[in-house]
Design a protein around this motif. Structure first.
Motif, PDB file in Angstrom:
ATOM      1  N   MET A   1       0.831  -1.176   0.000  1.00  0.00           N
ATOM      2  CA  MET A   1       0.000   0.000   0.000  1.00  0.00           C
ATOM      3  C   MET A   1       0.886   1.254   0.000  1.00  0.00           C
ATOM      4  SD  MET A   1      -3.295   1.055   2.281  1.00  0.00           S
ATOM      5  CE  MET A   1      -2.587   1.511   3.812  1.00  0.00           C
ATOM      6  N   LEU A   2       1.952   1.230   0.763  1.00  0.00           N
ATOM      7  CA  LEU A   2       2.843   2.378   0.805  1.00  0.00           C
ATOM      8  C   LEU A   2       3.421   2.673  -0.578  1.00  0.00           C
ATOM      9  CD1 LEU A   2       4.283   4.596   2.333  1.00  0.00           C
ATOM     10  CD2 LEU A   2       6.047   2.942   2.958  1.00  0.00           C
ATOM     11  N   ARG A   3       3.738   1.623  -1.320  1.00  0.00           N
ATOM     12  CA  ARG A   3       4.259   1.818  -2.681  1.00  0.00           C
ATOM     13  C   ARG A   3       3.234   2.541  -3.562  1.00  0.00           C
ATOM     14  NH1 ARG A   3       6.671  -4.009  -2.625  1.00  0.00           N
ATOM     15  NH2 ARG A   3       8.776  -3.532  -1.906  1.00  0.00           N
ATOM     16  N   GLN A   4       1.980   2.159  -3.412  1.00  0.00           N
ATOM     17  CA  GLN A   4       0.929   2.810  -4.200  1.00  0.00           C
ATOM     18  C   GLN A   4       0.768   4.270  -3.797  1.00  0.00           C
ATOM     19  OE1 GLN A   4      -2.407   0.171  -3.617  1.00  0.00           O
ATOM     20  NE2 GLN A   4      -2.073  -0.744  -5.632  1.00  0.00           N
ATOM     21  N   ILE A   6       3.141   6.216  -2.552  1.00  0.00           N
ATOM     22  CA  ILE A   6       4.297   6.925  -3.099  1.00  0.00           C
ATOM     23  C   ILE A   6       4.117   7.166  -4.590  1.00  0.00           C
ATOM     24  CG2 ILE A   6       6.773   6.724  -3.583  1.00  0.00           C
ATOM     25  CD1 ILE A   6       6.980   5.212  -0.868  1.00  0.00           C
ATOM     26  N   GLU A   7       3.685   6.132  -5.305  1.00  0.00           N
ATOM     27  CA  GLU A   7       3.462   6.276  -6.745  1.00  0.00           C
ATOM     28  C   GLU A   7       2.417   7.345  -7.030  1.00  0.00           C
ATOM     29  OE1 GLU A   7       1.874   3.718 -10.557  1.00  0.00           O
ATOM     30  OE2 GLU A   7       2.784   2.636  -8.885  1.00  0.00           O
ATOM     31  N   PHE A   8       1.368   7.390  -6.219  1.00  0.00           N
ATOM     32  CA  PHE A   8       0.335   8.406  -6.393  1.00  0.00           C
ATOM     33  C   PHE A   8       0.922   9.807  -6.262  1.00  0.00           C
ATOM     34  CE2 PHE A   8      -2.766  11.204  -4.195  1.00  0.00           C
ATOM     35  CZ  PHE A   8      -3.590  11.458  -5.269  1.00  0.00           C
ATOM     36  N   PHE A   9       1.746  10.027  -5.233  1.00  0.00           N
ATOM     37  CA  PHE A   9       2.333  11.351  -5.041  1.00  0.00           C
ATOM     38  C   PHE A   9       3.328  11.708  -6.149  1.00  0.00           C
ATOM     39  CE2 PHE A   9       0.895  10.877  -0.574  1.00  0.00           C
ATOM     40  CZ  PHE A   9       0.171  12.052  -0.497  1.00  0.00           C
ATOM     41  N   GLN A  10       3.969  10.708  -6.691  1.00  0.00           N
ATOM     42  CA  GLN A  10       4.934  10.967  -7.761  1.00  0.00           C
ATOM     43  C   GLN A  10       4.267  11.212  -9.111  1.00  0.00           C
ATOM     44  OE1 GLN A  10       7.386   7.467  -7.441  1.00  0.00           O
ATOM     45  NE2 GLN A  10       8.812   8.450  -6.018  1.00  0.00           N
ATOM     46  N   THR A  11       3.179  10.514  -9.377  1.00  0.00           N
ATOM     47  CA  THR A  11       2.542  10.572 -10.697  1.00  0.00           C
ATOM     48  C   THR A  11       1.213  11.314 -10.725  1.00  0.00           C
ATOM     49  OG1 THR A  11       1.321   8.515 -10.382  1.00  0.00           O
ATOM     50  CG2 THR A  11       3.572   8.335 -11.295  1.00  0.00           C
TER      51      THR A  11
END
Length: 53
Positions: A1-4, A6-11
């Motif tokens: 979930m943390l990866r998702q 992080i990806e959300f904040f990056q993309t």
């Protein structure tokens, strides 16, 4: 979930579609409304219509 997250904040792309998120909130609201009505069934369509107004 943390990866998702992080990806959300990056993309800026959410991990789930907006419609799915809205349906989850409608389900939770229908459950709350059912409780307020003493356990009577509440249709998701009713909750969605109320939210659109």
């Amino acid at each position: 979930m943390l990866r998702q997250i992080i990806e959300f904040f990056q993309t800026s792309r959410p991990p789930v579609e907006a419609e799915e998120t809205i349906e989850m909130f409608a389900f939770m609201e229908a459950a709350d409304e059912s409780k307020r009505r003493g356990g009577q069934p509440v249709r998701l369509s009713e909750v969605m219509e109320k939210a659109r107004r």
